[in-house]
Write an enzyme that holds these catalytic residues in place. Structure first.
Site, PDB file in Angstrom:
ATOM      1  N   LYS A 129       0.850  -1.203   0.000  1.00 56.44           N
ATOM      2  CA  LYS A 129       0.000   0.000   0.000  1.00 56.44           C
ATOM      3  C   LYS A 129       0.882   1.248   0.000  1.00 56.44           C
ATOM      4  O   LYS A 129       0.610   2.210  -0.724  1.00 56.44           O
ATOM      5  CB  LYS A 129      -0.945  -0.016   1.209  1.00 56.44           C
ATOM      6  CG  LYS A 129      -2.071  -1.028   1.017  1.00 56.44           C
ATOM      7  CD  LYS A 129      -2.876  -1.322   2.274  1.00 56.44           C
ATOM      8  CE  LYS A 129      -3.840  -2.484   1.978  1.00 56.44           C
ATOM      9  NZ  LYS A 129      -4.570  -2.957   3.146  1.00 56.44           N
ATOM     10  N   GLN A 172      -5.041  -1.787   9.191  1.00 49.98           N
ATOM     11  CA  GLN A 172      -4.818  -3.096   8.567  1.00 49.98           C
ATOM     12  C   GLN A 172      -5.459  -4.193   9.425  1.00 49.98           C
ATOM     13  O   GLN A 172      -5.185  -4.293  10.623  1.00 49.98           O
ATOM     14  CB  GLN A 172      -3.305  -3.334   8.401  1.00 49.98           C
ATOM     15  CG  GLN A 172      -2.947  -4.610   7.684  1.00 49.98           C
ATOM     16  CD  GLN A 172      -3.456  -4.647   6.229  1.00 49.98           C
ATOM     17  OE1 GLN A 172      -3.370  -3.670   5.507  1.00 49.98           O
ATOM     18  NE2 GLN A 172      -4.001  -5.780   5.822  1.00 49.98           N
ATOM     19  N   ASP A 231     -11.296   2.405   3.231  1.00 53.17           N
ATOM     20  CA  ASP A 231     -11.525   0.963   3.043  1.00 53.17           C
ATOM     21  C   ASP A 231     -13.011   0.673   2.797  1.00 53.17           C
ATOM     22  O   ASP A 231     -13.357  -0.420   2.355  1.00 53.17           O
ATOM     23  CB  ASP A 231     -11.089   0.192   4.308  1.00 53.17           C
ATOM     24  CG  ASP A 231      -9.792  -0.581   4.086  1.00 53.17           C
ATOM     25  OD1 ASP A 231      -9.425  -0.802   2.916  1.00 53.17           O
ATOM     26  OD2 ASP A 231      -9.162  -0.967   5.089  1.00 53.17           O
TER      27      ASP A 231
END
Ligand code: NDP
Length: 280
Positions: A52, A96, A119
């Site tokens: 990422k 995460q 997200d």
């Protein structure tokens, strides 16, 4: 032979488009910044976080990295999220997953400001998707819609079957296919006659989490097959939820593993980050 839907090529196109958008934003004096939080040092998570950060560097998005110890408390993590929610210069916040067992993931997701929820996991983002309002969309299913559209697969009016109903893949996938005017069926572990249900599909999306479970017995002749699964087989090679060799001869198009859905997730994360600026 079926059309191989190439996620590497399509994700590279999307990253280039995002890079262009970020450079236009910069020309207007607006920068884009993503905060990435990792708790503990699970090796798979470290690889994802590293990828990422690399993608951010490529498209010109600044990334702030918070690597917290495994024993970080939920309160400490929530405080960091609240602090980042307040920071004007941070546009996106990504935690995460999975988190260590002592931390409640739902609580953490709910703490993220929905305007920074790149997200797309916050209940407000999911609700907005459900009722057709603007908001962030979960990256993997959003990437699958891009794969279909950019490969010339028409969704409107098609029978779409999604196998799997997780919050991050199956459910948002079904909502997105519905938004694109597909006729959508969602199958799961309690579905009866799964083979027959799957065989109705013109577009079959498989997110079942079981290596090579889907053989040609589940696939209608000429269907488009999207394989979300990622596994390592006994030889340490990557494979999907679909038995690619068995299914390829009967379908019209298919995503490979690796190189299909996988690269799209990060590309769509970059897309969401660049778009966050206009939502804020
Ligand atoms: P989950 O384990 O959360 O969900 C699996 C779903 O499959 C559940 O809804 C479950 O049903 C259903 N299921 C399990 N067994 C069967 C069965 N025998 N028949 C029918 N349905 C079944 O997985 P995720 O959605 O998180 O991920 C799915 C796969 O995609 C995994 O391999 C994962 O690694 C991969 N993945 C890949 C990503 C990428 O970027 N390419 C991103 C995210 C995930 P029930 O709800 O009834 O239990």
């Amino acid at each position: 032979m079926p059309q191989i839907i190439d996620g590497k090529v399509i994700s590279a196109q999307i990253k280039d488009e995002v890079r262009e958008k970020v450079s236009q934003l910069k020309a207007q004096g607006k920068s884009v910044c993503l905060a990435v939080i990792q708790v503990g040092n699970d090796p798979a998570s470290s690889v994802y976080v590293g990828n990422k950060k690399k993608a951010c560097a490529y498209v010109g998005i600044e990334s702030l990295s918070y690597e917290l110890a495994e024993e970080t408390t939920q309160e400490e993590l929530l405080s960091l999220i609240w602090e980042l929610n307040e920071k004007k210069e941070v546009n996106g916040i990504l935690v995460q997953l999975p988190l260590p067992g002592h931390i409640d993931e739902n609580e953490v997701i709910r703490a993220i400001d929905p305007k920074k929820d790149v997200d797309g996991f916050h209940p407000q983002s999911v609700g907005a998707l459900c009722i057709g309002q603007p908001g962030f969309v979960s990256c993997t299913p959003a990437g699958i819609i891009e794969l279909l559209k950019r490969s010339g697969v028409e969704i409107a009016g098609k029978e779409c079957v999604v196998i799997g109903r997780s919050n991050i893949v199956g459910k948002p996938m079904a909502l997105l296919l519905l938004r694109e005017n597909g006729t959508v069926t969602v199958a799961h572990s309690r579905t009866k006659n799964l083979k027959e249900v799957a065989k109705r599909a013109d577009i079959l999306v498989v997110a079942v989490g079981k290596p090579k479970m889907i053989t040609r017995d589940y696939v209608k002749e000429g269907a488009v097959v999207i394989d979300v699964g990622i596994h390592r087989n006994e030889n340490n090679k990557l494979c999907g939820d679909v038995d690619f060799e068995d299914v390829s001869p009967v379908c019209s198009a298919i995503t490979p593993v690796p190189g299909g859905v996988g690269p799209m997730t990060i590309a769509m994360l970059m897309y969401n980050c660049a778009n966050s600026v206009s939502l804020q």
